[in-house]
Each structure stands twice: as structure tokens, then as C-alpha cells.
Design an enzyme around this catalytic site. Structure first.
Site, PDB file in Angstrom:
ATOM      1  N   PRO A  25      20.791 -22.208  29.745  1.00  0.00           N
ATOM      2  CA  PRO A  25      21.347 -21.289  28.743  1.00  0.00           C
ATOM      3  C   PRO A  25      20.530 -20.002  28.630  1.00  0.00           C
ATOM      4  O   PRO A  25      20.978 -19.044  28.008  1.00  0.00           O
ATOM      5  CB  PRO A  25      21.298 -22.079  27.432  1.00  0.00           C
ATOM      6  CG  PRO A  25      20.804 -23.429  27.752  1.00  0.00           C
ATOM      7  CD  PRO A  25      20.317 -23.459  29.161  1.00  0.00           C
ATOM      8  N   GLU A  62      15.703 -32.290  27.328  1.00  0.00           N
ATOM      9  CA  GLU A  62      15.363 -31.031  26.653  1.00  0.00           C
ATOM     10  C   GLU A  62      15.155 -29.863  27.620  1.00  0.00           C
ATOM     11  O   GLU A  62      15.083 -28.721  27.212  1.00  0.00           O
ATOM     12  CB  GLU A  62      14.103 -31.211  25.788  1.00  0.00           C
ATOM     13  CG  GLU A  62      14.349 -31.956  24.496  1.00  0.00           C
ATOM     14  CD  GLU A  62      15.470 -31.315  23.657  1.00  0.00           C
ATOM     15  OE1 GLU A  62      15.333 -30.140  23.293  1.00  0.00           O
ATOM     16  OE2 GLU A  62      16.472 -31.999  23.408  1.00  0.00           O
ATOM     17  N   ARG A  97      35.568 -20.896  46.173  1.00  0.00           N
ATOM     18  CA  ARG A  97      36.919 -20.366  46.347  1.00  0.00           C
ATOM     19  C   ARG A  97      36.949 -18.911  46.795  1.00  0.00           C
ATOM     20  O   ARG A  97      38.016 -18.373  47.076  1.00  0.00           O
ATOM     21  CB  ARG A  97      37.802 -20.627  45.129  1.00  0.00           C
ATOM     22  CG  ARG A  97      37.327 -20.032  43.842  1.00  0.00           C
ATOM     23  CD  ARG A  97      38.053 -20.656  42.658  1.00  0.00           C
ATOM     24  NE  ARG A  97      39.464 -20.320  42.604  1.00  0.00           N
ATOM     25  CZ  ARG A  97      39.952 -19.109  42.426  1.00  0.00           C
ATOM     26  NH1 ARG A  97      39.123 -18.098  42.297  1.00  0.00           N
ATOM     27  NH2 ARG A  97      41.247 -18.880  42.384  1.00  0.00           N
ATOM     28  N   ASP A 146      43.712 -13.162  41.462  1.00  0.00           N
ATOM     29  CA  ASP A 146      43.085 -13.773  40.290  1.00  0.00           C
ATOM     30  C   ASP A 146      42.803 -12.772  39.193  1.00  0.00           C
ATOM     31  O   ASP A 146      42.610 -11.604  39.451  1.00  0.00           O
ATOM     32  CB  ASP A 146      41.703 -14.341  40.664  1.00  0.00           C
ATOM     33  CG  ASP A 146      41.823 -15.598  41.446  1.00  0.00           C
ATOM     34  OD1 ASP A 146      42.908 -16.170  41.475  1.00  0.00           O
ATOM     35  OD2 ASP A 146      40.805 -15.995  42.042  1.00  0.00           O
TER      36      ASP A 146
HETATM   37  C1  4GT Z   1      23.905 -25.093  28.701  1.00  0.00           C
HETATM   38  C2  4GT Z   1      23.963 -24.421  29.888  1.00  0.00           C
HETATM   39  C3  4GT Z   1      23.206 -24.921  30.959  1.00  0.00           C
HETATM   40  C4  4GT Z   1      22.413 -26.639  29.602  1.00  0.00           C
HETATM   41  C5  4GT Z   1      24.798 -23.192  30.005  1.00  0.00           C
HETATM   42  C6  4GT Z   1      18.334 -28.029  30.770  1.00  0.00           C
HETATM   43  C7  4GT Z   1      18.567 -29.328  30.078  1.00  0.00           C
HETATM   44  C8  4GT Z   1      19.565 -27.193  30.589  1.00  0.00           C
HETATM   45  C9  4GT Z   1      20.029 -29.430  29.800  1.00  0.00           C
HETATM   46  C10 4GT Z   1      20.668 -28.205  30.327  1.00  0.00           C
HETATM   47  N1  4GT Z   1      23.132 -26.183  28.562  1.00  0.00           N
HETATM   48  N2  4GT Z   1      22.452 -26.034  30.803  1.00  0.00           N
HETATM   49  N3  4GT Z   1      23.225 -24.338  32.180  1.00  0.00           N
HETATM   50  N4  4GT Z   1      25.286 -22.652  28.889  1.00  0.00           N
HETATM   51  N5  4GT Z   1      21.627 -27.720  29.402  1.00  0.00           N
HETATM   52  O1  4GT Z   1      25.024 -22.723  31.102  1.00  0.00           O
END
Ligand code: 4GT
Length: 230
Positions: free
Chosen positions: A87, A114, A152, A167
Site C-alpha cells: 500500500p 503485518e 494482456r 479498452d
Molecule cells: C494492500 C495492498 C497491497 C497489502 C495494495 C504486506 C502485508 C502488504 C500484506 C500486504 N494491502 N498489499 N499491495 N493496496 N497487504 O496494493
């Protein structure tokens, strides 16, 4: 193109890739998907990949050693990019997808729990990519989204009738509405212009609809498109 996916849950990747267009492209050797499980690189008898965080707090953290050793065991080719799904990364979009499609090898790092011991980032220095501002339990779904989107764009993945040229985003606009049989359903008729075989009129109608709905649903994209095409 070769995707190497680092994951503690290789079946999640393999299952998705064994259906529909993904399966057809893999059978035709248009690209390949390989998984690497950091658990196979643990050195203790319990095959432990995670531990509690220093400083306290909830959840478990992926340990550096199994992950880094697994990464170093991946055979790299010259044209290779390494991506951590997280994220904290830059939000994925069509431009990044096109850029990634040019590499010979895409190595994807999926986390779980985590997240990663920070030294995994320090040592591997991956490009970080996010699917959006939300948190998941693992990076496998984002990795699959990326594989799907990138694959793709590769010549041969889509059949002629599934072309990526039309697309959403290929021209910076959302797609026009689609219709198939029957001509009328619950009193709702297919727009007449799509039935008359006049391709100039059909293209004009579709562009008009694309513009209308982009302006309504994604004013940000509409403004971008206006600036580019003026
Ligand atoms: C959300 C995204 C992602 C997670 C996203 C490390 C432990 C990251 C769990 C993982 N959450 N990864 N790529 N929004 N969680 O892309």
C-alpha cells in the site's frame, strides 16, 4: 515475458492462472508464471518465515533471511524489474502497466501478515506498487492484478476479438456502452445506430458516449483528455 512471484501461498497464484484467458496464454507459451516460496529458504526445522515485531505491536513481520535468500536464488535476466506489492507504493495505472510489459522478467514480491522486515526493502530495493488506498491481508491479489493487466498487453495473450486497443484508458477515456443480443430486453432497446452498419456513425456515437460518461464519472480523466486533445 516471465513472471516470478515470491509468495508463501503459491497455490493462490497458480489457481488464478489456470483459468480463462490466463490459462490459454500460458498454454500457448505467450508468457510464463513461476512461484518462489520463501519458506523453502528457511534454515530452521520449523520453517519459520515470520516473527514478532521489535518494539512491540500487533501481528507478525516477515523475516529478512528467508525472503532475501529466496530473492537471490531467482535467476535474473538482463531486462528484469523487481516489484514489491504494498500500500506504500505508487498507484498502479495503465502507463505503468505498459512500461512493465516491455521487460523480459517481472519479479513480484508478495507480503503477508503485518508486512516485511524493513531490511528486505533496504537490500532488494524493489520498485513499490500499490493497487489503491486500502489494506489487504496479502500481496497475492495485487500481484495477480498486475500479472493480469500486464499480460494482456503482451502480443498474443488476447485473441483478435479481445483486442486491448479499445479498452478504457487506451485513449484516456472510459469505454462506451456495449450491447449484445437480444435487440430488446425488458423494454430496453439497443440504440438504433448500432444496428444500421454505418461504421462512421457508430464510431461517432461511441466516442460521444465515451466522452459523456468520462465527464460524468471521472471528471479528472476528462480534463486530462481535453488538455491532451486540444
Ligand atoms: C494492500 C495492498 C497491497 C497489502 C495494495 C504486506 C502485508 C502488504 C500484506 C500486504 N494491502 N498489499 N499491495 N493496496 N497487504 O496494493
Amino acid at each position: 515475458m516471465k513472471f516470478d512471484v515470491m509468495t508463501l501461498f503459491p497455490e493462490m497464484i497458480e489457481d488464478y492462472c489456470s483459468h480463462s484467458i490466463m490459462k490459454r496464454a500460458l498454454d500457448n507459451e505467450i508468457f510464463s508464471v513461476n512461484t518462489i516460496n520463501p519458506r523453502d529458504y528457511t534454515l530452521d526445522k520449523h520453517r519459520k518465515v515470520d516473527d514478532t515485531p521489535y518494539g512491540g505491536g500487533a501481528g507478525m513481520v516477515l523475516m529478512a533471511q528467508p525472503y532475501v535468500d529466496a530473492y537471490e536464488a531467482v535467476q535474473k535476466v538482463e531486462s528484469s524489474v523487481t516489484i514489491m506489492l504494498s500500500p506504500q507504493g505508487e498507484p498502479l495505472n495503465d502507463n505503468i502497466v505498459n512500461e512493465l510489459a516491455k521487460f523480459e522478467q517481472v519479479i513480484l514480491m508478495c507480503g503477508h501478515y503485518e508486512g516485511f522486515d524493513e531490511r528486505i526493502r533496504d537490500i532488494i530495493k524493489p520498485r513499490e506498487i500499490s493497487l489503491g488506498d486500502f489494506v489487504l491481508t496479502g500481496g497475492e491479489l495485487p500481484a495477480l492484478c498486475l500479472i493480469d493487466a500486464v499480460s494482456r498487453k503482451i502480443e498474443g495473450t488476447l485473441g483478435k476479438i479481445e483486442s486491448a486497443d479499445e479498452d478504457s484508458f487506451s485513449n484516456g477515456l472510459l469505454e462506451y456502452p456495449h450491447y449484445t443480443k437480444p435487440r430488446e430486453y425488458r423494454g430496453l432497446a439497443v440504440p438504433e445506430v448500432l444496428l444500421n452498419g454505418n461504421h462512421k456513425e457508430i464510431n461517432e456515437f461511441r466516442l460521444q458516449k465515451s466522452l459523456e460518461r468520462t465527464k460524468l464519472k471521472r471528471p479528472d480523466l476528462y480534463e486530462k483528455w481535453r488538455k491532451i486533445s486540444s
